[in-house]
Structures are given as structure tokens and as C-alpha cells.
Enzyme design. Structure first.
Site, PDB file in Angstrom:
ATOM      1  N   SER A 183       0.791  -1.228   0.000  1.00 59.84           N
ATOM      2  CA  SER A 183       0.000   0.000   0.000  1.00 59.84           C
ATOM      3  C   SER A 183       0.823   1.279   0.000  1.00 59.84           C
ATOM      4  CB  SER A 183      -0.938   0.000   1.206  1.00 59.84           C
ATOM      5  OG  SER A 183      -0.184   0.027   2.396  1.00 59.84           O
ATOM      6  N   HIS A 211      -5.642  -4.426  -2.127  1.00 63.77           N
ATOM      7  CA  HIS A 211      -5.449  -3.274  -3.014  1.00 63.77           C
ATOM      8  C   HIS A 211      -5.442  -3.707  -4.479  1.00 63.77           C
ATOM      9  CE1 HIS A 211      -4.807   0.065  -0.230  1.00 63.77           C
ATOM     10  NE2 HIS A 211      -4.132  -0.767   0.541  1.00 63.77           N
ATOM     11  N   LYS A 242     -12.627  -1.547   0.075  1.00 65.86           N
ATOM     12  CA  LYS A 242     -11.831  -0.649  -0.783  1.00 65.86           C
ATOM     13  C   LYS A 242     -12.523  -0.521  -2.141  1.00 65.86           C
ATOM     14  CE  LYS A 242      -7.533  -0.891   1.751  1.00 65.86           C
ATOM     15  NZ  LYS A 242      -7.088  -1.997   2.608  1.00 65.86           N
TER      16      LYS A 242
END
Ligand SMILES: *Cc1c(COP(=O)(O)O)cnc(C)c1O
Length: 400
Positions: A183, A211, A242
Site C-alpha cells: 500500500s 489493493h 476498498k
């Protein structure tokens, strides 16, 4: 006793502030999105959310959430195995598994819980877990909950990973654990090398693709797809918080029998509430959308390419890559925080990151692109970066 604890913690808090490490929270007075309103009414452009596909406040998503609320209710007031499993919970698990080319999947309240619950059922003192040095805190905590031998290999370093696999040769089971995308830098785990080493040393591969799921790879299946390894990763963990709507929820996808065992033994699954039907129903709509078309991840890819190109042309030092996490390197911690504050004044909401979140001397502003950003939004951000960069003496002023 209470007095002493209070005094101790107050001193700690003071130290955190004095070191410039205090995390102040800005208050937002609107739904999450690209254009947000801060408390007090200021409107700014958001460039620091994990809202990769722009779904957090999307009308289609909100509508799906309303429908799910009306049809399935607000909450289950139960863990899964008592009376917390609706047909949609199983449907979502099967949908996630199919999306990721795995046999089955299991839902958790968050990916933090998924990562907290995946290791302890499988691994004991006879086993070895080998973990990338920059893995997410939840993986580190999950591994800590086992009595397995722990090895940490240098970030992304296959030679070091192999050395650790050698050291762990006598273990009953070996597991290699990595984030798919890291990240702070937006860099990818070297999955082809990891999978090859896992085969050679008979190790299980666990990838946290928080991610990546929904937008990395040509159809958004994640890091495995990007590297042509769909169906070849033993376990994929991820979040619904996310790209996949931005609310909450996590999952583990993997071999059916092992997922079945997690339902029997994984403590954050057994002893924590069922995911809200509102989230479950909405996630089903989101997966259906992502299976229909790649338009959102395509737009995100194009936005990322455009922003990276314009920032490079403007003279900024950005970490190369193609992920929508774009680190603008400033190196100096106070400068990074001053830069972020000045950008907010210009209407661009970003955050400066410094030690201990990133190594000393590696301070930066982390920009995150979204499919919901328009060209105009991105142009405005680049202009603001340029204005502030010139004002702070980082960029040369144009000769006129
Ligand atoms: C955000 C994140 C998590 C935590 O996900 P939640 O669903 O918010 O708990 C776990 N792992 C990685 C790599 C993440 O980026």
C-alpha cells in the site's frame, strides 16, 4: 492504579504529538466520493481514498443497498452458524470464489478478521510461515496468533525467500504470505517467482489482494490475473471495504475443504457477527456489475496513466509503476506534511506519509486515483501540486 495509567498514557500522547506522529482526523460532512464536503462546508477533491472504482457513493450502489435493506433487513443479530446465514451470504461467497477462480470463499466482518482467522486453524508449532517484510499489519497479527515458526523475507526478495524456505525445510507445512499490492509504494509482489518457489519447496501461497481485487488485471481479478496466475494461488484474502464498494467486509477464497475447515475453526468467523445483509446484497450487485463490463477498471487505468504522466512531466519524483497508488516522493517528513496542508488549501485532499508508516527519509504524499475522477479533476490536482511545488521551492518556476 487508574491515576497512574492515565498519567502514563497522557505522557505517551504528548510524546506522539511532539514527534509529529499524531494522527488527526479530518471531519467529512458528505458521503464519500471524489468531491467531498469538509466540516464547515469547504468542498475539496478527494485523492486519498481506497475508492478505486468510485463505488462508495455511486447511485447504482446506493440503490442496490436500499433494495437489499428492504428485502433482507438491517442485520442478523447472530453469528453464521446459529442463525446468521441467509441465502445471499452463501451466494456472495460462491460469487467471490468464482470471480477469483477459487473453489469456495468465506466471509468475515473485515479483511483484518480474515487475515486474523486464516493462519491459526491450519498452522502449529511443526509448521513455518514465511512473510514479506512489508506485509499488512493484519497478516502480521494473524501469523502471531499461531505457534508456527516465523520467518520474514526482505521485501519482494525471491533469493531471501528461497533462503528462508531452505531454513524451513524440516517443517511439516510451509506457507508463503504476501500482500498482492503493497500500500505504500503501489508495487506488486513478485508472484510468478513466489509460485515457482512454492512448487519447488512444497509451500502454500497466501496472497492478500486488498489493493487489487476488482481492478488489477485485465478483468479486475487481481494480482494473480495480472501475472497470468489465476487459479494458481492457494488462498486469496481481500476486503469489500476498498474497490468493492468501500463499506466493510472481508473474505478468504481457496480450496473448498480448507474453507469448510475455516467455518469450523476460524475464531473471527465463529465468534463475530454475520456481515450485514445490506453489505452482502450490495456486494452481489457490484460483482455482477464487474462481471458484465471492465469499464470502471479501464477508466481507472486510464486515469492512473494520465496522472502519472502529467506529474512526471511537471517534474515530480514519483515511484514508477502502473498502480493507482502513486507515491509523490518528498523524502523530508515536515515537507511532506506541509505540502499536504498546502494542497488542502488549494482544494486537493491528500495525506503526507512519514516514518514509521514509511522508512525514515522516504516521506511522501500518497495519491490514489479513482475511476470517478474526471480529466478536469486530475488536471486540477496536477495544477495544485505544481503551484505548491513551486511555492515550496521544489519545482523550478517557469521562466516567463
Ligand atoms: C486495508 C487492508 C486490510 C484491512 O481490510 P479491512 O477490510 O478494512 O479490515 C488488510 N490487508 C490489506 C493489505 C489492506 O490494504
Amino acid at each position: 492504579m487508574t491515576e497512574r495509567l492515565l498519567a502514563h498514557i497522557q505522557a505517551e500522547l504528548k510524546e506522539i504529538r511532539a514527534a509529529g506522529l499524531y494522527k488527526a482526523e479530518r471531519l467529512i460532512d458528505s458521503p464519500q466520493g471524489v468531491e467531498i464536503t469538509l466540516e464547515g462546508g469547504r468542498k475539496v477533491l478527494n485523492f486519498c481514498a481506497n475508492n478505486y472504482l468510485g463505488l462508495a457513493g455511486h447511485p447504482r450502489v446506493i440503490e442496490a443497498a436500499h433494495r437489499a435493506l428492504d428485502r433482507w433487513g438491517y442485520g442478523m443479530a447472530s453469528v453464521r452458524f446459529i442463525c446468521g446465514t441467509q441465502t445471499i451470504h452463501r451466494k456472495l461467497e460462491k460469487t467471490i470464489a468464482e470471480f477469483l477462480h477459487c473453489e469456495d470463499a468465506i466471509l468475515y466482518a473485515a479483511c483484518f478478521d480474515a487475515n486474523g482467522g486464516i493462519f491459526e486453524p491450519f498452522f502449529g508449532p511443526e509448521d513455518a510461515i514465511i512473510s514479506d517484510a512489508l506485509n499488512h499489519a493484519s497478516l502480521i497479527d494473524g501469523i502471531r496468533l499461531t505457534k508456527a515458526r516465523r520467518y520474514v523475507y526482505a521485501h519482494g526478495d525471491l533469493a531471501d525467500l528461497e533462503a528462508k524456505l531452505q531454513e524451513a525445510k524440516d517443517a511439516r507445512f510451509r506457507a508463503i504470505v504476501t500482500d498482492g499490492v503493497f500500500s505504500m509504494d503501489g508495487d506488486y509482489a513478485p508472484l510468478p517467482g513466489i509460485v515457482e518457489l512454492a512448487r519447488r519447496y512444497d509451500a502454500v501461497v497466501i496472497v492478500d489482494d486488498s489493493h487489487a481485487t476488482g481492478f488489477v488485471g485485465p478483468t479486475g481479478r487481481g494480482t494473480a490475473e495480472k501475472f497470468g496466475l489465476l487459479g494458481q494461488i492457494d488462498f486469496i484474502t481481500g476486503t469489500l471495504g476498498k474497490a468493492l464498494g468501500g463499506s466493510m467486509g472481508g473474505f478468504v477464497a481457496g480450496p473448498a475443504a480448507l474453507i469448510e475447515y475455516l467455518r469450523q475453526r476460524s475464531r473471527p468467523y465463529l465468534f463475530s457477527n454475520s456481515l450485514s445483509p445490506v453489505i452482502v446484497g450490495t456486494a452481489l450487485e457490484i460483482f455482477s456489475w464487474l462481471s458484465e463490463t471492465t469499464e470502471l477498471r479501464d477508466r481507472l487505468e486510464e486515469n492512473t496513466r494520465y496522472f502519472r504522466q502529467r506529474m512526471t512531466e511537471a517534474g515530480f519524483d514519483i515511484k514508477p509503476g502502473d498502480h493507482p497508488i502513486v507515491p509523490i516522493m518528498l523524502y523530508d517528513a515536515p515537507l511532506a506534511h506541509r505540502f499536504a496542508d498546502a494542497l488542502l488549501e488549494e482544494g486537493i485532499y491528500v495525506i503526507g506519509f512519514s516514518y514509521p508508516v514509511v522508512p525514515k527519509g522516504q516521506a511522501r504524499i500518497r495519491v490514489q486515483l479513482s475511476a470517478a475522477h474526471t480529466r478536469e479533476h486530475i488536471d486540477k490536482a496536477v495544477e495544485a501540486f505544481t503551484t505548491v511545488g513551486q511555492r515550496l521551492g521544489l519545482l523550478k518556476k517557469p521562466v516567463s
